[in-house]
Design an enzyme around this catalytic site. Structure first.
Site, PDB file in Angstrom:
ATOM      1  N   ARG A   1     -53.227 -19.524 -40.369  1.00  0.00           N
ATOM      2  CA  ARG A   1     -54.256 -18.749 -39.671  1.00  0.00           C
ATOM      3  C   ARG A   1     -54.363 -17.334 -40.234  1.00  0.00           C
ATOM      4  O   ARG A   1     -53.380 -16.583 -40.218  1.00  0.00           O
ATOM      5  CB  ARG A   1     -53.941 -18.713 -38.169  1.00  0.00           C
TER       6      ARG A   1
ATOM      7  N   CYS B   1     -46.375 -22.078 -32.798  1.00  0.00           N
ATOM      8  CA  CYS B   1     -47.198 -21.183 -33.617  1.00  0.00           C
ATOM      9  C   CYS B   1     -46.295 -20.025 -33.997  1.00  0.00           C
ATOM     10  O   CYS B   1     -45.862 -19.258 -33.133  1.00  0.00           O
ATOM     11  CB  CYS B   1     -48.396 -20.700 -32.810  1.00  0.00           C
TER      12      CYS B   1
ATOM     13  N   CYS C   1     -53.226 -21.690 -25.983  1.00  0.00           N
ATOM     14  CA  CYS C   1     -52.041 -21.098 -26.619  1.00  0.00           C
ATOM     15  C   CYS C   1     -51.679 -19.841 -25.836  1.00  0.00           C
ATOM     16  O   CYS C   1     -52.556 -19.167 -25.302  1.00  0.00           O
ATOM     17  CB  CYS C   1     -52.377 -20.749 -28.068  1.00  0.00           C
TER      18      CYS C   1
ATOM     19  N   CYS D   1     -45.272  -2.273 -22.769  1.00  0.00           N
ATOM     20  CA  CYS D   1     -44.182  -3.199 -23.107  1.00  0.00           C
ATOM     21  C   CYS D   1     -42.899  -2.424 -23.443  1.00  0.00           C
ATOM     22  O   CYS D   1     -42.945  -1.439 -24.187  1.00  0.00           O
ATOM     23  CB  CYS D   1     -44.608  -4.060 -24.295  1.00  0.00           C
TER      24      CYS D   1
ATOM     25  N   CYS E   1     -56.284 -18.304 -27.071  1.00  0.00           N
ATOM     26  CA  CYS E   1     -54.912 -17.777 -27.080  1.00  0.00           C
ATOM     27  C   CYS E   1     -54.815 -16.585 -26.137  1.00  0.00           C
ATOM     28  O   CYS E   1     -55.613 -15.655 -26.227  1.00  0.00           O
ATOM     29  CB  CYS E   1     -54.532 -17.291 -28.475  1.00  0.00           C
TER      30      CYS E   1
ATOM     31  N   CYS F   1     -41.266  -2.782 -31.065  1.00  0.00           N
ATOM     32  CA  CYS F   1     -41.838  -3.320 -32.312  1.00  0.00           C
ATOM     33  C   CYS F   1     -42.682  -2.225 -32.977  1.00  0.00           C
ATOM     34  O   CYS F   1     -43.661  -1.751 -32.382  1.00  0.00           O
ATOM     35  CB  CYS F   1     -42.699  -4.547 -32.025  1.00  0.00           C
TER      36      CYS F   1
ATOM     37  N   CYS G   1     -46.534  -2.103 -33.100  1.00  0.00           N
ATOM     38  CA  CYS G   1     -47.321  -2.531 -31.943  1.00  0.00           C
ATOM     39  C   CYS G   1     -47.857  -1.401 -31.068  1.00  0.00           C
ATOM     40  O   CYS G   1     -47.103  -0.601 -30.514  1.00  0.00           O
ATOM     41  CB  CYS G   1     -46.503  -3.488 -31.084  1.00  0.00           C
TER      42      CYS G   1
HETATM   43  N1  SAM Z   1     -45.241  -9.569 -26.498  1.00  0.00           N
HETATM   44  C1  SAM Z   1     -45.275 -10.842 -27.078  1.00  0.00           C
HETATM   45  C2  SAM Z   1     -44.401 -10.940 -28.295  1.00  0.00           C
HETATM   46  O1  SAM Z   1     -44.234  -9.978 -29.024  1.00  0.00           O
HETATM   47  O2  SAM Z   1     -43.894 -12.044 -28.546  1.00  0.00           O
HETATM   48  C3  SAM Z   1     -46.648 -11.351 -27.418  1.00  0.00           C
HETATM   49  C4  SAM Z   1     -47.704 -10.450 -27.994  1.00  0.00           C
HETATM   50  S1  SAM Z   1     -47.413  -9.748 -29.599  1.00  0.00           S
HETATM   51  C5  SAM Z   1     -48.719  -8.591 -29.685  1.00  0.00           C
HETATM   52  C6  SAM Z   1     -47.783 -11.072 -30.743  1.00  0.00           C
HETATM   53  C7  SAM Z   1     -47.684 -10.792 -32.236  1.00  0.00           C
HETATM   54  O3  SAM Z   1     -48.780 -10.019 -32.648  1.00  0.00           O
HETATM   55  C8  SAM Z   1     -46.492 -10.020 -32.741  1.00  0.00           C
HETATM   56  O4  SAM Z   1     -45.348 -10.811 -32.884  1.00  0.00           O
HETATM   57  C9  SAM Z   1     -46.977  -9.562 -34.103  1.00  0.00           C
HETATM   58  O5  SAM Z   1     -46.656 -10.506 -35.103  1.00  0.00           O
HETATM   59  C10 SAM Z   1     -48.481  -9.476 -33.922  1.00  0.00           C
HETATM   60  N2  SAM Z   1     -48.922  -8.075 -33.968  1.00  0.00           N
HETATM   61  C11 SAM Z   1     -48.799  -7.160 -32.981  1.00  0.00           C
HETATM   62  N3  SAM Z   1     -49.288  -5.971 -33.357  1.00  0.00           N
HETATM   63  C12 SAM Z   1     -49.719  -6.124 -34.631  1.00  0.00           C
HETATM   64  C13 SAM Z   1     -50.312  -5.245 -35.578  1.00  0.00           C
HETATM   65  N4  SAM Z   1     -50.518  -3.952 -35.306  1.00  0.00           N
HETATM   66  N5  SAM Z   1     -50.653  -5.737 -36.776  1.00  0.00           N
HETATM   67  C14 SAM Z   1     -50.429  -7.032 -37.069  1.00  0.00           C
HETATM   68  N6  SAM Z   1     -49.868  -7.903 -36.222  1.00  0.00           N
HETATM   69  C15 SAM Z   1     -49.506  -7.461 -35.017  1.00  0.00           C
HETATM   70 FE1  SF4 Z   2     -44.168  -5.852 -26.815  1.00  0.00          FE
HETATM   71 FE2  SF4 Z   2     -45.891  -5.506 -28.772  1.00  0.00          FE
HETATM   72 FE3  SF4 Z   2     -43.384  -6.156 -29.330  1.00  0.00          FE
HETATM   73 FE4  SF4 Z   2     -45.002  -7.979 -28.156  1.00  0.00          FE
HETATM   74  S1  SF4 Z   2     -45.230  -7.111 -30.205  1.00  0.00           S
HETATM   75  S2  SF4 Z   2     -42.877  -7.503 -27.618  1.00  0.00           S
HETATM   76  S3  SF4 Z   2     -46.276  -6.611 -26.906  1.00  0.00           S
HETATM   77  S4  SF4 Z   2     -44.059  -4.247 -28.361  1.00  0.00           S
END
Ligand code: SAM
Ligand code: SF4
Ligand code: DTB
Length: 325
Positions: A266, A194, A134, A58, A102, A62, A65
């Site tokens: 959740r 959500c 979802c 990606c 989901c 973030c 992530c």
């Molecule tokens: N890429 C898309 C986005 O960010 O909208 C969808 C997938 S993203 C993995 C969905 C959510 O998962 C993120 O917004 C975050 O809140 C949560 N998330 C991701 N990595 C995480 C982590 N290491 N610990 C806790 N929550 C996490």
């Molecule tokens: Fe990409 Fe992870 Fe951020 Fe979702 S949470 S936009 S998968 S970097």
């Protein structure tokens, strides 16, 4: 409706939120229970399954992530799964007791190509199984939101993650405003929302109150509010954050339950690091959904067997019918 649960509110002040969050725990739980019982069954939680349909690579940054291409993690990049494989996972999840499926994709935004058409087929297929569907695919356009609605999507997950003030410490590649816009598009398309956040990223208590305030100022409230505890992953900038304490998670859940009493709250990422007792407290504080299955998107989660032993001990059952989102 309980006498102490007033009409839903969208104007919680930070002082009010702080005074709820920092109540003595027994009082906080008492109030959360009161809100919970007004709108939800106390002996039932919803089992949801989560599947990463497109993993890693990606472009966003973030900091939490493992799927960001900007960090060197062990996550194996995988292209979009086939409809067939996805629906096989959904069937299995249904057999294991999940009523919501989901699908997560590591995209900055949903693409406008055959991959998106494939996701629409997945959504239709999941709905045909009689499950709630979802998706979380990143940012959406109005047309994409409309197409997802037409395919029967129940809910779209798009988190605010944290306060607007702390947000810039975590993500630089898209703004808080971008997220709010996607949430608006989802709402306009008639899909249920959500939207939640994460604790344990180094945010202050005020940041948590602001996150809750931003969630609860949405009218209607998000029907579904995932509360995640950071899953620390080697290679991400947040890998070495100190562990958050489980009582903070309980307080966050209870405060969300009180502020947004009709929403599903959740208990999401972070469950595998909680004791049975801490999870029980989360349910008592108003969490009424868990993700089932050994992995979330890329990180670990308690096994379905372990969960069923725990739920048996607590006298809590998985919702059998499809609850309204
Ligand atoms: N890429 C898309 C986005 O960010 O909208 C969808 C997938 S993203 C993995 C969905 C959510 O998962 C993120 O917004 C975050 O809140 C949560 N998330 C991701 N990595 C995480 C982590 N290491 N610990 C806790 N929550 C996490
Ligand atoms: Fe990409 Fe992870 Fe951020 Fe979702 S949470 S936009 S998968 S970097
Ligand atoms: C949400 O708020 N939590 C889920 C779901 N929405 C998509 C994701 C948690 C991901 C945890 C890190 C991982 O497993 O990669």
């Amino acid at each position: 409706m309980s006498a102490t649960v007033d009409l839903l509110r969208y104007d919680w002040t930070l002082t009010e939120i702080e005074s709820i969050y920092s109540l003595p725990l027994p009082e906080l739980i008492y109030r959360a229970q009161d809100s919970h019982r007004a709108y939800h069954l106390n002996d039932e939680i919803q089992g949801c399954a989560l599947l990463s349909i497109k993993t890693g690579g990606c472009p966003e940054d973030c900091a939490y992530c493992p799927q960001s291409a900007q960090y060197d993690t062990d996550t194996q990049t995988q292209r979009l799964m086939t409809v067939e494989d996805t629906l096989a996972k959904a069937k299995q999840a249904k057999q294991e007791g999940a009523t919501r499926f989901c699908m997560g994709a590591a995209w900055r935004n949903a693409p406008d190509n055959s991959d998106f058409s494939r996701v629409l087929k997945m959504v239709k297929g999941v709905k045909d199984l009689g499950m709630e569907a979802c998706c979380t695919l990143g940012m959406l356009t109005d047309d994409q939101a409309q197409a997802l609605a037409e395919a029967g999507l129940t809910a779209y997950n798009h988190n605010l993650d944290t306060s607007p003030e702390f947000y810039g410490n975590i993500i630089s590649t898209r703004t808080y405003e971008d997220r709010l816009e996607t949430l608006e598009r989802v709402r306009r398309a008639g899909i249920s929302v959500c939207c939640g956040g994460i604790i344990g990223m180094g945010e202050s208590l005020s940041d948590r109150y602001r996150l809750l305030q931003k969630l609860a100022e949405r009218n209607p409230h998000p029907e579904s509010v995932p509360i995640n505890m950071l899953a620390k992953v080697e290679g991400t900038p947040l890998a070495n954050q100190p562990n958050s304490n489980s009582f903070e998670l309980v307080r966050m859940i209870a405060t969300a339950r009180i502020m947004m009493p009709t929403s599903m709250v959740r208990l999401s990422a972070g469950r595998s690091s909680l004791s049975d007792e801490a999870q029980a407290l989360c349910f008592i504080a108003g969490a009424n959904s868990i993700f089932m299955g050994d992995i979330l998107l890329t990180t670990s989660n308690p096994s379905t067997d372990r969960d069923s032993v725990l739920l048996d001990k607590l006298g809590i059952k998985l919702t059998q019918t499809q609850p309204q989102p």
